[in-house]
Design an enzyme around this catalytic site. Structure first.
Site, PDB file in Angstrom:
ATOM      1  N   ARG A   1       4.761 -30.813 -51.902  1.00  0.00           N
ATOM      2  CA  ARG A   1       3.469 -30.628 -52.581  1.00  0.00           C
ATOM      3  C   ARG A   1       3.242 -31.749 -53.593  1.00  0.00           C
ATOM      4  NH1 ARG A   1       1.408 -28.841 -48.970  1.00  0.00           N
ATOM      5  NH2 ARG A   1       3.406 -29.292 -48.004  1.00  0.00           N
TER       6      ARG A   1
ATOM      7  N   LYS B   1      -3.163 -34.250 -40.428  1.00  0.00           N
ATOM      8  CA  LYS B   1      -3.389 -33.487 -39.187  1.00  0.00           C
ATOM      9  C   LYS B   1      -4.822 -32.977 -39.078  1.00  0.00           C
ATOM     10  CE  LYS B   1      -2.947 -28.981 -40.878  1.00  0.00           C
ATOM     11  NZ  LYS B   1      -3.657 -27.754 -40.558  1.00  0.00           N
TER      12      LYS B   1
END
Length: 759
Positions: free
Chosen positions: A607, A42
């Site tokens: 993660r 993003k």
């Protein structure tokens, strides 16, 4: 640049972007919501979009409002855009954090809220000092109603966009029996008189100005041709209202975020803001970034399986072109110490195979969980670092508690006495402490001795004299207790009797609750040592190892601190009901809190780049008591095709497992709020409850510790069971301490109250 303006499809900033990212860049007009899943690039899309607006001359740099949440994110955005557009980025005065941009605006219009343009911005210490003055003037007991609690409440109100006039009786009741609103009004008036703001005022004042001064609102609506917002799911009410006002005229607002990663409600963030974007801006285009560049398919599948259980999502399905990789490992262990040992062994094995420790992270739900791993790694020489917080023994509340214990253990420890003499507040100011110092130097005695002697003089006034006398008496009494009372129990009583525990109990905040959990973990850690002196020596050795950062290190942090980071291997520990999801959160927030806890689980799993390992323990020791646990409901939500399960439970594990064998769906009757289904009991624990299988409770009730048996019944050769070390045989007896040869753990020295007769 002219050529790019005519044919932007050839622009260098579009190279390497996938179709959805390109769409997010090229869709410039009208409201746009970019749903960007974890690891979907993003930032690259957001940076390219900003470059595109400049390259195509849709706006001058000064006509773009680009908002981030952190200074780090703002710097990264400016650096990335600078590499693409060169010097043009220097002409972007409106690229920064919410607070930085609001401060810039407010300095231009300060007089509209009674301030001057050179107003000061108070830090937390100044804010608390001012609130304490107001509380004292209002004749309110600051010990019962701490200034920090009022500061937190005022911050909540400002995050919601509420001025003093908006505070109703219900809200006002949240502090000092209904005086919260009155003190908020006094605080704001005092800030104006000082020509000052706190951080919450920066946005709140601008929100008031934009609502009440149409000319100012129109000025900024015309100025900002385009508005871009990063991490939109983390906006609070004040930020949301501010953005909506600025964007209503042109409607060229692009928000980037992920509803599945909204995990900051405790600081005012509202996931509803991103969920209602299409309602706020009719005709908005929603673009989903779903191609993940970080994690393997198994990791993404596991994370997606968990988050799918949340309701009210905007929805997306992450996918990747990476190889399948290893399945997510789910490992059940007997207790917390075994969890730390097993994680350490896994990391050590990875290091021997050539993997760098810098690529390994351990993620915990609560800060107090780090202590077990820190002690283990120090004992084995494993380099580690704590990110987003202090090492366990560095935390202020731990240092305070240790200072009390040091004073009891060593009367000449002047540094420890200095630390605790006025903590919690006892009315002993700098002058009183200076007089104690003077007497100590003049008579060549420790501060504790000087404090006792000064009570026989007229050096101190009434209140200070009385407070010091109470402290001196307490220290003498605690030293006497230390000769007979187990040191962990001494620590519990000391923290209670000194008022230190009450200080944080009265401070009704998430931070205070975390400090209380840390203190409980400290006391629990003490139980593993034979004496107070042995424990304090261990702590000194621990502190001596700090600061050695030359070599690669394992990272330990909370899940909240890990957002935005990534590691090759991630260990997710403590996945048990009551710990994760946090029972305290569920008790306070019900279903909405459960959904945020599940988003935390999603963030935690994603993660990991190559391997995620989830641990859950059958037992946790809390407040000195062993509590049985069941795996987190999130473990039950992991899709079987993406996980590989393993259990290392032994001894009494069969009883624990049996409670699951007769249940088609062991999670089906575990309520999603605060209740429990049939067959489960709630056991009091630190910060909430531990869920305990009824059969285990019954079995525990029938067990008799050796400490409760007659001394003639306990003799060498007796076979016993210890919940941590398993089965063993008594070798020697010394009072209530036993030397036991354990079958798997070797010879250990333990208290008789911690073992039971073996069947």
């Amino acid at each position: 640049m002219n050529q790019l303006a005519q044919n932007p499809a050839d622009a260098p900033y579009l190279r390497g972007l996938n179709p959805e990212q390109r769409e997010a860049v090229l869709t410039t007009d009208g409201p746009v919501l970019v749903l960007a899943g974890a690891g979907t690039g993003k930032t690259a899309a957001l940076t390219a979009r900003l470059a595109h607006l400049l390259f195509t001359r849709k706006a001058y740099p000064s006509e773009i409002l680009s908002v981030t949440f952190t200074n780090k994110a703002a710097r990264e955005m400016r650096e990335r855009v600078g590499r693409l557009v060169g010097d043009a980025v220097e002409g972007m005065p409106w690229l920064g954090t919410f607070h930085a941009i609001a401060a810039k605006m407010l300095r231009r219009h300060a007089e509209l809220v009674g301030l001057q343009s050179n107003f000061s911005i108070l830090d937390t210490d100044d804010q608390l000092r001012l609130l304490k003055q107001l509380i004292l003037a209002a004749d309110i007991d600051e010990k019962r109603f701490p200034a920090r609690s009022l500061a937190g409440l005022i911050d909540q109100w400002k995050n919601k966009g509420l001025v003093p006039a908006d505070i109703d009786a219900g809200e006002s009741e949240r502090y000092a029996n209904g005086r919260g609103g009155e003190l908020y009004a006094q605080y704001q008036a005092r800030l104006i008189a000082l020509n000052a703001c706190d951080f919450g005022d920066l946005l709140l004042h601008m929100l008031v100005i934009l609502k009440t001064h149409r000319d100012v609102l129109e000025l900024y609506q015309k100025r900002f041709r385009y508005i871009m917002v990063d991490e939109y799911q983390d906006t609070n009410s004040s930020q949301y209202l501010w953005l909506r006002l600025l964007a209503q005229e042109r409607r060229n607002i692009a928000c980037v975020g992920d509803d599945d990663q909204s995990i900051y409600s405790w600081r005012g963030a509202q996931v509803e803001n991103i969920l209602k974007f299409e309602r706020d801006f009719p005709g908005a285009k929603v673009i989903r970034l779903e191609q993940n560049y970080r994690s393997t398919p198994h990791i993404l599948g596991a994370a997606s399986g968990v988050i799918a259980n949340n309701g009210g999502r905007l929805g997306k399905q992450l996918w990747t072109e990476l190889d399948a990789g290893e399945k997510v490992k789910v490992i059940g262990v007997w207790d917390g110490p075994e969890e730390a040992r097993r994680v350490g062994e896994e990391i050590d094995s990875a290091r021997r195979s050539g993997k760098s420790l810098d690529s390994v992270a351990i993620l915990v739900r609560a800060q107090h969980q780090t202590r077990e791993f820190e002690d283990r790694f120090i004992a084995t020489g494993m380099p580690y670092k704590i990110v987003g917080g202090f090492r366990f023994y560095e935390r202020a509340e731990i240092r305070d508690a240790l200072a009390y214990l040091r004073v009891v253990n060593q009367p000449a420890d002047d540094l420890a006495f200095e630390r605790i003499v006025n903590v919690p507040k006892r009315g002993l100011g700098d002058k009183a402490v200076a007089r104690i110092h003077q007497l100590a130097r003049a008579t060549h005695v420790p501060l504790t001795t000087a404090a006792a002697r000064i009570l026989d003089t007229d050096e101190l006034a009434g209140p200070a004299r009385k407070s010091l006398g109470r402290l001196v008496g307490d220290i003498a009494r605690w030293r006497e207790m230390a000769t007979t009372l187990p040191h962990a129990e001494l620590a519990r009583q000391l923290l209670d009797e000194s008022g230190y525990t009450a200080m944080y109990q009265n401070e009704k905040s998430a931070e205070a609750a975390g400090r209380l959990e840390n203190l409980s973990e400290l006391v629990r850690a003490m139980e593993e040592y034979d004496s107070l002196g042995a424990f304090l020596e261990h702590v000194s050795l621990v502190m001596d190892t700090e600061g050695r950062v030359a070599e690669p290190q394992v990272t330990i942090m909370t899940i909240h601190a890990a957002k935005g980071l990534e590691y090759d291997t991630v260990f997710l520990v403590g996945w048990e009901e009551g710990l994760f999801p946090s029972q305290r959160s569920l008790d306070e927030g019900g279903t909405s809190a459960l959904e945020e806890e599940r988003r935390l689980a999603y963030v935690a799993i994603t993660r990991a780049r190559r391997l995620a390992v989830i641990f859950h323990a059958a037992n946790r020791r809390i407040y000195g008591q062993w509590n049985s646990s069941i795996p987190s409901r999130f473990v039950g939500e992991l899709p079987p095709e993406h996980i590989e399960s393993e259990t290392t439970l032994s001894g009494g594990a069969s009883l624990w497992q049996a409670n699951w064998s007769d249940r088609a769906d062991p999670f089906a009757d575990v309520a999603r709020g605060t209740g429990r289904g049939p067959g489960w009991q709630r056991a009091a624990s630190a910060g909430g409850y531990a869920t305990t299988p009824a059969r285990v409770v019954e079995a525990r009730a029938s067990a008799v510790s050796l400490g409760n048996k007659g001394r003639d019944d306990v003799s060498p050769g007796l076979r016993v069971f210890h919940q941590k070390f398993g089965y063993g045989t008594i070798a020697e007896i010394e009072g209530n301490k036993l030397e036991i040869d354990f079958e798997t753990a070797g010879r250990k020295r333990v208290m008789d109250s911690f073992v039971t007769l073996a069947p």
